[in-house]
Design a protein around this motif. Structure first.
Motif, PDB file in Angstrom:
ATOM      1  N   GLU A 311       0.827  -1.194   0.000  1.00 33.81           N
ATOM      2  CA  GLU A 311       0.000   0.000   0.000  1.00 33.81           C
ATOM      3  C   GLU A 311       0.873   1.261   0.000  1.00 33.81           C
ATOM      4  OE1 GLU A 311      -2.246   0.238   3.549  1.00 33.81           O
ATOM      5  OE2 GLU A 311      -2.924   2.265   3.101  1.00 33.81           O
ATOM      6  N   TRP A 314       2.453   1.738  -3.328  1.00 33.22           N
ATOM      7  CA  TRP A 314       1.378   2.110  -4.230  1.00 33.22           C
ATOM      8  C   TRP A 314       1.050   3.585  -4.127  1.00 33.22           C
ATOM      9  CZ3 TRP A 314      -0.624   1.086  -8.391  1.00 33.22           C
ATOM     10  CH2 TRP A 314      -1.962   1.264  -8.682  1.00 33.22           C
ATOM     11  N   ARG A 315       0.927   4.072  -2.875  1.00 32.97           N
ATOM     12  CA  ARG A 315       0.616   5.480  -2.698  1.00 32.97           C
ATOM     13  C   ARG A 315       1.774   6.347  -3.170  1.00 32.97           C
ATOM     14  NH1 ARG A 315      -2.096   5.531   3.296  1.00 32.97           N
ATOM     15  NH2 ARG A 315      -4.107   4.651   2.683  1.00 32.97           N
TER      16      ARG A 315
ATOM     17  N   GLU B 299       8.696  -6.767  -5.824  1.00 33.89           N
ATOM     18  CA  GLU B 299       7.256  -6.568  -5.701  1.00 33.89           C
ATOM     19  C   GLU B 299       6.498  -7.890  -5.659  1.00 33.89           C
ATOM     20  OE1 GLU B 299       5.713  -3.948  -8.624  1.00 33.89           O
ATOM     21  OE2 GLU B 299       3.716  -3.953  -7.771  1.00 33.89           O
ATOM     22  N   ARG B 537      -1.669  -7.714 -10.818  1.00 35.87           N
ATOM     23  CA  ARG B 537      -1.794  -6.731  -9.729  1.00 35.87           C
ATOM     24  C   ARG B 537      -0.449  -6.179  -9.307  1.00 35.87           C
ATOM     25  NH1 ARG B 537      -7.084  -8.060  -8.100  1.00 35.87           N
ATOM     26  NH2 ARG B 537      -7.905  -8.794 -10.068  1.00 35.87           N
ATOM     27  N   THR B 539       2.487  -3.303  -9.826  1.00 29.75           N
ATOM     28  CA  THR B 539       2.392  -1.918 -10.261  1.00 29.75           C
ATOM     29  C   THR B 539       3.742  -1.441 -10.782  1.00 29.75           C
ATOM     30  OG1 THR B 539       2.802  -1.196  -8.001  1.00 29.75           O
ATOM     31  CG2 THR B 539       0.521  -1.300  -8.699  1.00 29.75           C
ATOM     32  N   VAL B 564      -2.472   2.067 -12.708  1.00 25.48           N
ATOM     33  CA  VAL B 564      -3.180   2.469 -11.492  1.00 25.48           C
ATOM     34  C   VAL B 564      -4.678   2.190 -11.615  1.00 25.48           C
ATOM     35  CG1 VAL B 564      -3.885   4.473 -10.132  1.00 25.48           C
ATOM     36  CG2 VAL B 564      -1.510   4.234 -10.832  1.00 25.48           C
ATOM     37  N   LYS B 567      -5.601  -1.506 -11.850  1.00 27.73           N
ATOM     38  CA  LYS B 567      -5.502  -2.207 -10.572  1.00 27.73           C
ATOM     39  C   LYS B 567      -6.678  -1.841  -9.667  1.00 27.73           C
ATOM     40  CE  LYS B 567      -2.722  -2.534  -6.467  1.00 27.73           C
ATOM     41  NZ  LYS B 567      -2.429  -3.894  -6.039  1.00 27.73           N
ATOM     42  N   TRP B 568      -7.061  -0.571  -9.673  1.00 23.62           N
ATOM     43  CA  TRP B 568      -8.201  -0.158  -8.866  1.00 23.62           C
ATOM     44  C   TRP B 568      -9.452  -0.933  -9.258  1.00 23.62           C
ATOM     45  CZ3 TRP B 568      -7.038   5.774  -8.917  1.00 23.62           C
ATOM     46  CH2 TRP B 568      -6.477   6.138  -7.700  1.00 23.62           C
TER      47      TRP B 568
END
Lengths: 760, 760
Positions: A311, A314-315, B299, B537, B539, B564, B567-568
């Motif tokens: 997370e 990601w942010r 990742e 998934r 990024t 982005v 994935k959302w």
């Protein structure tokens, strides 16, 4: 550090100053925990188990406690009834993303604004625009056809109609040096007077904050303003410093401010996740390198230690992207390019023989980087212990005068570092004109000498500049030093190839002498990578940043190799990068993420034995009032609680005080002195006792003393612990706090604690 | 899974098969720990505290114990006297780096060799080279001027001199389909007969292994050979699969083999660090993306969980670079480019209005990716429970026939996926010729229809293919699907802009209609990014890989945005990527790194109570022989030891057995039955007792039951624990093993355990 810097901290309590190498088994518990001293900080909104502790400046957050508080809060949020219950988690998340997007946009704008300001201030040292004072040289001369001479931009001697050549040079150099002093001096005055924490790069502090250090003043709006303004002035003054690190600091301040404005400050861990994202965005804007920014966050700021690394990454990724987009949209340089240094023109392929000069470059970069760290640390310690410590503004003014005077004499030093690097990264192109004779093949030795002179001067200037009371980053000077050395090496290789085109080693070069074989511009990039590797000891993020700068896919491998070799060489001379050295010198409670190998010791090595701990003995029939007095008298963050030799757990003083405060008022009103207990068992047997057993912190870990030391260190690193209790068969045997572990890991460094702020 | 797959495991013990949703509080300790069953595995070299346990296949390593063993070993190494003591750490390190370099070179060579093999086999389906059977089409036609027709390459009908058009098409399609079946069938036979673990992508298994799962057969030389060969055949057969994931598996097998050859297998954690580096190098070679490879390691494989993440990243970095260099040096495509898909020709800038189609693409990619995961899982479960499970080769043969027949009909399906993607990523260039009419502006709707048809067919084919008994990666088909959709969207946008050039939304386009405004090739890249985001998934690594593919700095931001958004969208439909779903289905002991939030539960929720544990009660005057019998009878990995209600600690059965074995022989010889104790205190009081207290594992953590569940899960995730003991006031209250935590985190997934190998 200046007395001004000390001022704000004087009111808040100090990080302990430890003299030299105290024996770890020998220091008192007071000394080890004095930074945990808590005053009467205001308490935050109460949760079901009573209010959470507010952290005092310069303390360390209790990571597990914060996580448990966040858990509690999320649960409360989800358990609300009706529409509000269904919507509030979504709203909460939406607010987070809103702040993140806003932070990204804000950082992009700040970065662009800084670029414009710096360019204008820098150009002002040379001259001004005829038709408007606030135009920089590029804006003033825009709209001209190629080849046309810009008459709108006037040097100061032109503007003041000075005709004689002597008069011209005197005037120009006078304005150049005077403005440098004025810029640097005002930057120093701003910093010293209004925001002492705005000095230096800020990255060591951000690393410590992300790991749990509480240092809110470092992120205040005031610091934000002064750091941004001071940074622009400092960069424009021509001192040997860069804007990259400070921009990360500015980004973090901005995120902190926005989070406060939108009411997101309720959890220390959440706050740190936001800061991590903002820091990535700062690098993204500083270099125009969004992926590099995220990697910088991962590698240097170690944001992977959060409990939800995905997370956080990601942010950081989203914030970086948004910041870079904003910057590109604003387009401060009018080039519609993200990057600061456009790298173009070098040939698509490279030849195997070039690995030899690149290896040499990489080794030199590693050596020089390591030397720069050592010299910088020594300079910082000297400054602290000398008279200069008392006169920070004077120091800046004096050194900026020296820098300006020296720089004016050497043509490559006179220009802004970013411009120099941009030129060094570029290949010679006959259509584009020559940059100060750099492309003149007959002036090979002159150029090589000039470049090496520039590099060496910059090393000396940077050594002193990085640590003065002005905002200053180390990235750009390092890149400039490396680029100079690289270009010099490139010119030498090119010269060698041109003079011996038929030598077997150059057989891979095209036979046609008009087709260039060696690209000295790319050697600059290699040199920059090597120097950065030596100074920062980063690997992946450097390669990605330089890759994003150059965009040359075929050249990733040489950059990788150069970073690898440079790090190897530098690591052989000392494992720590410049940020780690500064963290150790300022003694922030930051644990290096490197693997720690014990030599067979167990935790007993660093455990403070139970005899030296302040412990609450529950069997002693303590009244509430006595308990309160006990807290006031000792003032630590928390205490182990023992009942009949059995360890019950750990309580946090602030939380307990907040719980018993109303009870104390009741007691005062009724005149009864109630006795309290932390044992559920005792409370059940005797209903007259006040049951405080719910206040025992269930997140504190208990270990046995014979656990290997390495495991304890590893747990502190991985779980971000604040303290661990040690027990054996249910009996308390001791305690270890983060300070103990930090000390264990940093005591071997030469200047550990040398810049820690003293108690006055 | 086939019966063949079950064969080798039958001899070694099984991972437990759990039926559906067992209540976590309810299952017996036997079931929960049966995968920890240890047989009479051979013991490794003894260290000072007795031999370390050898791990059985399908067990989980004890991370802390391994670290402690490594500590011990390093200490021994450093404490040696004389020259040998001074040199051996250096030699050790040199050997490591030697293996790493060798692994990198090996992976680069393997990747290049696979590329060449696949190209040749694939071309063989169309025809053959006139002057040599072993040339592929490109090699056969090399040396021609542009525009010249290659007469050396003959289609099968030309070679066999078939003149009639009907005869030609029948022959061509027959050879095409027959060879597809032959390739796929032989691949399946190889896998089923010789190395059942060579099927599928391998990434789920590698993720589990890196986290401590012991699965040496998966990394055997035999698997290496079969996976590489089978992969080449499977890719050449034209099935909808890619080589990327399997190449990672191949890389890991190679590293494992090299480590064995050079005697580096002495520590399970060291082995895993090497595997992590090799996996990065595998991705680096698969995509020609060295930085992307390292990020993939970070990742997706979560290599940051090692105790020295910096070192792991660093090694991955070096291995990736070396592998990419070897590949570039060998240059299998003769292009002197690293990357598989050269992306060229699209314009330097993009316009804001393009964000609208990109957002749509990203959302579609996310949706379709999520759908693909769900369909693939359902297909895998169906296969397992149907008759197909018994006839894996037949299934592959049948499905490859269907694939080949369908593919032969659609022009974009007929070519190799990698060729299709390369073409889709490229802009139309009038000088280069048209690829199957893709650049014909009058055939807009036909092209869009064809592209969407191709994408949908590929979704269906991939759904079934990914999970058959052949080596198969999911990356390339996903990229191909996304590229088709992206190109279609790009063509539509381009068509719209061309037909309405003056509409306000296209105002940003250059007014000159001959200058292209929309670049459909780049839409393909966006589509591929979106699809990959939805399926995996990931990024950062995706963005970097695609960035390294395209090399277009200015286009990083759109790629980021598309990943982005995709994935959302996909996360809204289910949080798990395809690899996590497969791990859960096959029930590997792998902990997802995502943050786990309890709902107020404490560890008590998952603790196996002391009553259901097999415990050694030390006060019972146990003889050595009885202890040995106890071990034999229970056969667990280890046992808690309790003395007079006090928890003494945890002992590992193998280690203890190895220690008491010689003592037992003594007993047998002397006829005395000695009594043993694990309590130092008892041993001191009674010198007749055999003191086993040194065997108590000092790395096992002890917690209290009222610790929040989230903290326990977090500790298992961060510290890579195998088990934790729970005690209260010195008394054992229970135990939690990794299996319990894995189950807690995966039980909510629809198909958890559906593909776990059953006990037979």
């Amino acid at each position: 550090m200046s007395t001004e810097l000390d001022q704000p901290s004087r009111q808040t309590g100090w990080f302990p100053f430890r003299n030299g190498h105290t024996d770890t088994n020998n220091y008192s518990v007071e000394e080890a925990e004095s930074y945990e001293l808590l005053g009467d900080g205001s308490l935050t909104q109460s949760t079901t188990k009573g209010p959470r502790p507010a952290y005092k400046e310069r303390s360390t957050i209790d990571w597990l406690l914060e996580e448990s508080a966040e858990r509690e809060r999320t649960r409360t949020l989800h358990s609300r009834r009706g529409l509000r219950g269904a919507l509030s988690p979504t709203l909460e998340s939406a607010r987070w993303w809103f702040v993140i997007v806003l932070t990204g946009v804000g950082i992009g704008i700040a970065g662009a604004w800084l670029d414009v300001l710096v360019k204008w201030l820098g150009d002002l040292r040379e001259g001004r625009c005829r038709y408007g004072f606030f135009y920089n040289q590029v804006a003033c001369c825009s709209g001209l056809d190629p080849g046309e001479v810009c008459t709108e931009w006037q040097s100061w001697s032109q503007y003041l109609h000075v005709r004689s050549i002597l008069g011209q040079s005197v005037l120009q150099s006078f304005v150049y040096i005077a403005l440098a002093i004025a810029f640097a001096g005002s930057s120093a005055i701003l910093v010293v007077t209004y925001a002492p924490y705005a000095f230096h790069t800020g990255i060591p502090e951000i690393k410590a904050i992300l790991k749990g250090y509480v240092f809110d003043q470092f992120l205040s709006p005031w610091t934000l303003l002064i750091k941004a303004l001071g940074l622009a002035l400092a960069v424009a003054s021509g001192l040997s410093l860069g804007k990259e690190g400070p921009l990360v600091h500015v980004a973090c301040c901005m995120a902190y401010l926005l989070a406060k404005l939108f009411g997101l400050r309720n959890n220390e861990i959440q706050k740190r996740k936001l800061l991590a994202a903002a820091a990535s965005a700062g690098v993204s804007v500083a270099f125009g390198s969004p992926i590099g920014g995220v990697l910088f966050g991962l590698e240097e700021l170690d944001t992977f230690s959060f409990s939800n690394e995905g997370e956080v990454m990601w942010r950081g990724f989203v914030t970086s992207a948004i910041a870079a987009m904003s910057l590109q949209y604003i387009d401060p340089f009018g080039t519609s390019k993200l990057v600061l240094f456009q790298v173009t023109g070098f040939s698509d392929t490279w030849r195997a023989f070039e690995l030899i000069p690149w290896f040499i470059l990489a080794a030199v970069g590693g050596l020089l980087g390591s030397l720069l760290i050592k010299m910088n640390a020594a300079a910082a310690v000297y400054r602290r212990n000398s008279i200069l410590h008392e006169w920070p503004v004077l120091e800046v003014v004096g050194f900026s005068a020296i820098t300006a005077a020296v720089s004016y004499l050497v043509v490559f030093l006179r220009v802004q570092s970013s411009e120099l690097v941009a030129q060094l990264f570029q290949e010679c192109d006959p259509n584009k004109g020559d940059y100060h004779g750099l492309c003149n093949p007959t002036a090979l030795w002159e150029n090589v000498f000039l470049l090496i002179l520039t590099a060496m001067t910059k090393v000396l200037l940077t050594t002193w500049t990085f640590g003065m009371m002005i905002p200053a980053g180390i990235f750009l000077p390092t890149i400039a030093i490396g680029a100079c050395l690289g270009r010099a090496m490139g010119l030498l290789t090119q010269g060698l190839q041109r003079s011996h085109p038929t030598a077997w080693i150059f057989a891979a070069c095209p036979p046609d002498p008009t087709i260039p074989c060696v690209s000295p511009g790319f050697y600059s990039v290699i040199g920059a990578a090597a120097m950065l590797g030596g100074v920062t000891r980063m690997t992946l993020s450097l390669v990605v940043i330089l890759f994003e700068l150059t965009g040359a896919l075929s050249h990733v491998l040489p950059i990788m190799i150069s970073v690898v070799v440079s790090k190897w060489v530098a690591d052989a001379l000392g494992k720590e990068g410049i940020y780690s050295v500064w963290i150790a010198m300022r003694q922030y409670p930051w644990l290096p993420p490197d693997e720690f190998r014990d030599k067979g010791q167990t935790a007993a090595q660093i455990v403070k034995p139970v005899e030296s701990l302040v412990v609450i003995y529950d069997e002693e029939q303590t009244t509430l009032k006595e308990l309160n007095t006990f807290f006031e008298a000792n003032g630590y963050h928390g205490y182990p609680v023992v009942n009949n030799d059995k360890l019950l757990g750990y309580i946090v003083a602030e939380k307990t005080k907040a719980y018993i405060d109303p009870l104390l008022s009741d007691d005062a009103a009724s005149g009864v002195q109630r006795i309290c207990t932390f044992s559920k068992h005792a409370a059940a047997n005797n209903p007259d006792l006040v049951d405080l057993s719910d206040l025992i912190d269930d997140t504190v870990l208990q270990l046995r003393k014979d656990v290997p030391l390495q495991l304890v260190v590893n747990m502190f690193q991985k779980m971000n612990l604040r303290h661990v209790l040690f027990s054996q068969g249910g009996k308390l045997t001791g305690m270890v706090t983060k300070t103990d572990v930090v000390w264990l890991l940093t005591e071997h460094l030469p200047h550990t604690g040398a810049l820690a702020e003293e108690e006055s």
